[in-house]
Design an enzyme around this catalytic site. Structure first.
Site, PDB file in Angstrom:
ATOM      1  N   ARG A  57      64.602 -43.761 -96.519  1.00 15.33           N
ATOM      2  CA  ARG A  57      64.548 -42.462 -95.829  1.00 15.33           C
ATOM      3  C   ARG A  57      64.736 -41.273 -96.762  1.00 15.33           C
ATOM      4  O   ARG A  57      64.095 -40.238 -96.574  1.00 15.33           O
ATOM      5  CB  ARG A  57      65.476 -42.411 -94.609  1.00 15.33           C
ATOM      6  CG  ARG A  57      66.942 -42.339 -94.821  1.00 15.33           C
ATOM      7  CD  ARG A  57      67.680 -43.263 -93.879  1.00 15.33           C
ATOM      8  NE  ARG A  57      67.608 -44.605 -94.414  1.00 15.33           N
ATOM      9  CZ  ARG A  57      67.196 -45.661 -93.740  1.00 15.33           C
ATOM     10  NH1 ARG A  57      66.861 -45.558 -92.486  1.00 15.33           N
ATOM     11  NH2 ARG A  57      67.149 -46.839 -94.326  1.00 15.33           N
ATOM     12  N   THR A  58      65.583 -41.389 -97.764  1.00 14.85           N
ATOM     13  CA  THR A  58      65.788 -40.222 -98.636  1.00 14.85           C
ATOM     14  C   THR A  58      64.496 -39.927 -99.397  1.00 14.85           C
ATOM     15  O   THR A  58      64.041 -38.786 -99.470  1.00 14.85           O
ATOM     16  CB  THR A  58      66.948 -40.482 -99.613  1.00 14.85           C
ATOM     17  OG1 THR A  58      68.105 -40.871 -98.851  1.00 14.85           O
ATOM     18  CG2 THR A  58      67.286 -39.247-100.425  1.00 14.85           C
ATOM     19  N   LYS A  86      61.657 -48.854-121.241  1.00 15.44           N
ATOM     20  CA  LYS A  86      61.259 -48.963-122.650  1.00 15.44           C
ATOM     21  C   LYS A  86      62.284 -48.304-123.546  1.00 15.44           C
ATOM     22  O   LYS A  86      62.027 -48.032-124.718  1.00 15.44           O
ATOM     23  CB  LYS A  86      59.896 -48.293-122.858  1.00 15.44           C
ATOM     24  CG  LYS A  86      58.760 -48.910-122.057  1.00 15.44           C
ATOM     25  CD  LYS A  86      57.453 -48.198-122.410  1.00 15.44           C
ATOM     26  CE  LYS A  86      56.324 -48.594-121.501  1.00 15.44           C
ATOM     27  NZ  LYS A  86      55.162 -47.702-121.688  1.00 15.44           N
ATOM     28  N   ARG A 107      67.040 -40.046-107.892  1.00 21.19           N
ATOM     29  CA  ARG A 107      68.105 -40.996-107.540  1.00 21.19           C
ATOM     30  C   ARG A 107      68.209 -41.978-108.688  1.00 21.19           C
ATOM     31  O   ARG A 107      67.200 -42.450-109.226  1.00 21.19           O
ATOM     32  CB  ARG A 107      67.778 -41.731-106.248  1.00 21.19           C
ATOM     33  CG  ARG A 107      68.735 -42.885-105.970  1.00 21.19           C
ATOM     34  CD  ARG A 107      68.522 -43.519-104.626  1.00 21.19           C
ATOM     35  NE  ARG A 107      69.016 -42.681-103.552  1.00 21.19           N
ATOM     36  CZ  ARG A 107      69.125 -43.076-102.274  1.00 21.19           C
ATOM     37  NH1 ARG A 107      68.754 -44.296-101.931  1.00 21.19           N
ATOM     38  NH2 ARG A 107      69.585 -42.259-101.361  1.00 21.19           N
ATOM     39  N   HIS A 135      75.913 -37.695-102.931  1.00 30.76           N
ATOM     40  CA  HIS A 135      74.638 -37.695-102.218  1.00 30.76           C
ATOM     41  C   HIS A 135      74.610 -36.402-101.394  1.00 30.76           C
ATOM     42  O   HIS A 135      74.745 -36.419-100.176  1.00 30.76           O
ATOM     43  CB  HIS A 135      74.584 -38.942-101.322  1.00 30.76           C
ATOM     44  CG  HIS A 135      73.235 -39.277-100.782  1.00 30.76           C
ATOM     45  ND1 HIS A 135      72.154 -38.412-100.840  1.00 30.76           N
ATOM     46  CD2 HIS A 135      72.784 -40.399-100.139  1.00 30.76           C
ATOM     47  CE1 HIS A 135      71.107 -39.002-100.273  1.00 30.76           C
ATOM     48  NE2 HIS A 135      71.466 -40.200 -99.851  1.00 30.76           N
TER      49      HIS A 135
HETATM   50  C1  NCD Z   1      72.883 -44.042 -98.234  1.00 31.90           C
HETATM   51  C2  NCD Z   1      72.857 -44.073 -99.762  1.00 31.90           C
HETATM   52  O1  NCD Z   1      71.826 -44.404-100.359  1.00 31.90           O
HETATM   53  O2  NCD Z   1      73.893 -43.749-100.315  1.00 31.90           O
HETATM   54  N1  NCD Z   1      71.591 -44.167 -97.708  1.00 31.90           N
HETATM   55  C3  NCD Z   1      70.849 -43.047 -97.522  1.00 31.90           C
HETATM   56  O3  NCD Z   1      70.458 -42.377 -98.465  1.00 31.90           O
HETATM   57  N2  NCD Z   1      70.640 -42.658 -96.246  1.00 31.90           N
HETATM   58  C4  NCD Z   1      73.839 -44.994 -97.638  1.00 31.90           C
HETATM   59  C5  NCD Z   1      73.650 -46.454 -97.918  1.00 31.90           C
HETATM   60  O4  NCD Z   1      72.764 -46.868 -98.667  1.00 31.90           O
HETATM   61  O5  NCD Z   1      74.429 -47.228 -97.348  1.00 31.90           O
END
Ligand code: NCD
Length: 343
Positions: A57-58, A86, A107, A135
């Site tokens: 989703r992110t 690499k 990320r 996050h």
């Molecule tokens: C979260 C994350 O990646 O920190 N997920 C997200 O981005 N909605 C929480 C998780 O992975 O549990």
């Protein structure tokens, strides 16, 4: 806070006014997210959406949010598909990618990596999650959701009680959320976790120093009674030394409709950053809650679009231009209206 051209790395950058500004801009994005109108305000702009850790989703919502503002998205979704394997440094990757894009979302599995990357980037960088650390966009969308859920009950965030349940040690979403909650007045927190997975000490200390009441629980039923919001989290198995280590904590706390009915006021809001772990041994948030009107998890994900559009509009300085580039939707569209919190 001056958003224009800034990196968004940590919620520490936000004061209450800055958070409110994001929420106000997010509200204005609703007709576009709901496909009632389209805008081409970011026509020609390129987002590099760099995800070096699993994400659904992110990644998709940052990408779609950029598309909804009229911009183009380039994406890397695996470390193996990038030159980091690499031996390329974050510095070099940042110098290169920032030549190809107007903004970058990143990320990465290591704490501090996105900040290091941002230092070398010539364009703004938004942290999409750096290891167990932070996050920020998730915390903003969670807080936005909490505000709208509470507003539907004629309440505000000040003075509310929230239970945080599960892996509070490795959950970056709860780390950022707790820090943002410090901007509000007299929030009460019930921290429900096994002692080994309790929240990092510095975050708990900050909450207390900022005047919030913090109580810890190992019994979930006790911790979730008399709260306004329950925020459940998944065991972050990817951060544990081994899958077996993580398995020991799965299934310790399971919220289902029976436990909810027995312990919670009928309007208690249920949240989760998702993904919820629906495997037999975990099920921290049972599917039998899916028809519960207070289950806000899909309102959270819908709100994620609004908040991420708002961040792009603020950082790229187009907030007041969005409506000037609006057009009607020309294709068939239905069922776009998200569900609303119960009144
Ligand atoms: C979260 C994350 O990646 O920190 N997920 C997200 O981005 N909605 C929480 C998780 O992975 O549990």
């Amino acid at each position: 806070m001056d958003f224009v051209g800034s990196h968004i790395i940590s919620v520490d950058q936000f004061d209450r006014e800055a958070a409110d500004r994001v929420f106000a801009v997010a509200d204005r994005m609703r007709p576009y997210a709901n496909r009632q109108r389209i805008t081409r305000v970011l026509q020609g702009a390129i987002l590099s959406n760099m995800f070096f850790e699993p994400s659904t989703r992110t990644r998709v919502s940052f990408g779609s949010a950029f598309n909804l503002l009229g911009g183009e998205v380039r994406e890397t979704s695996e470390v193996k598909a990038s030159s980091l394997t690499k031996g390329e440094s974050l510095y070099d990757t940042a110098r290169v990618l920032s030549g190809y894009s107007d903004i970058i979302v990143m990320r990465h599995p290591e704490s501090g990596s996105v900040a290091e990357f941002a230092e070398a980037s010539r364009v703004p960088v938004i942290n999409g999650g750096d290891g167990p650390n932070e996050h920020p966009s998730q915390a903003l969308l969670d807080l936005y959701t909490m505000r709208t859920e509470m507003a539907a009950q004629a309440r505000t965030l000040d003075g509310m009680t929230i239970a945080l349940v599960g892996d509070l040690r490795y959950g970056r979403a709860v780390h950022s959320l707790c820090k943002l909650l410090c901007l509000y007045d007299q929030v009460k927190l019930h921290l429900i976790a096994p002692p080994e997975l309790s929240i990092p000490e510095e975050i708990e200390k900050k909450l207390v120093a900022d005047g919030h009441q913090v109580e810890t629980f190992i019994d979930m039923a006790k911790g979730i009674s008399d709260v306004d919001i329950i925020y459940v989290t998944r065991t972050q198995e990817e951060r544990f030394p081994s899958p077996e280590d993580a398995d020991r904590y799965k299934g310790l706390f399971r919220l289902n409709q029976t436990i909810y009915t027995q312990n919670c006021a009928p309007n208690t809001v249920i949240m989760h950053p998702l993904p919820r772990d629906s495997r037999e041994q975990a099920q921290e948030l049972d599917d039998d809650l899916n028809q519960n009107p207070n289950l806000a998890i899909f309102r959270q994900t819908d709100n994620g679009m609004l908040v991420r559009m708002a961040l792009f509009a603020l950082v790229l300085d187009v907030v007041d231009e969005v409506d000037n580039h609006a057009q009607p939707v020309t294709w068939f569209t239905s069922k776009r209206l998200p569900d609303s919190p119960p009144q």
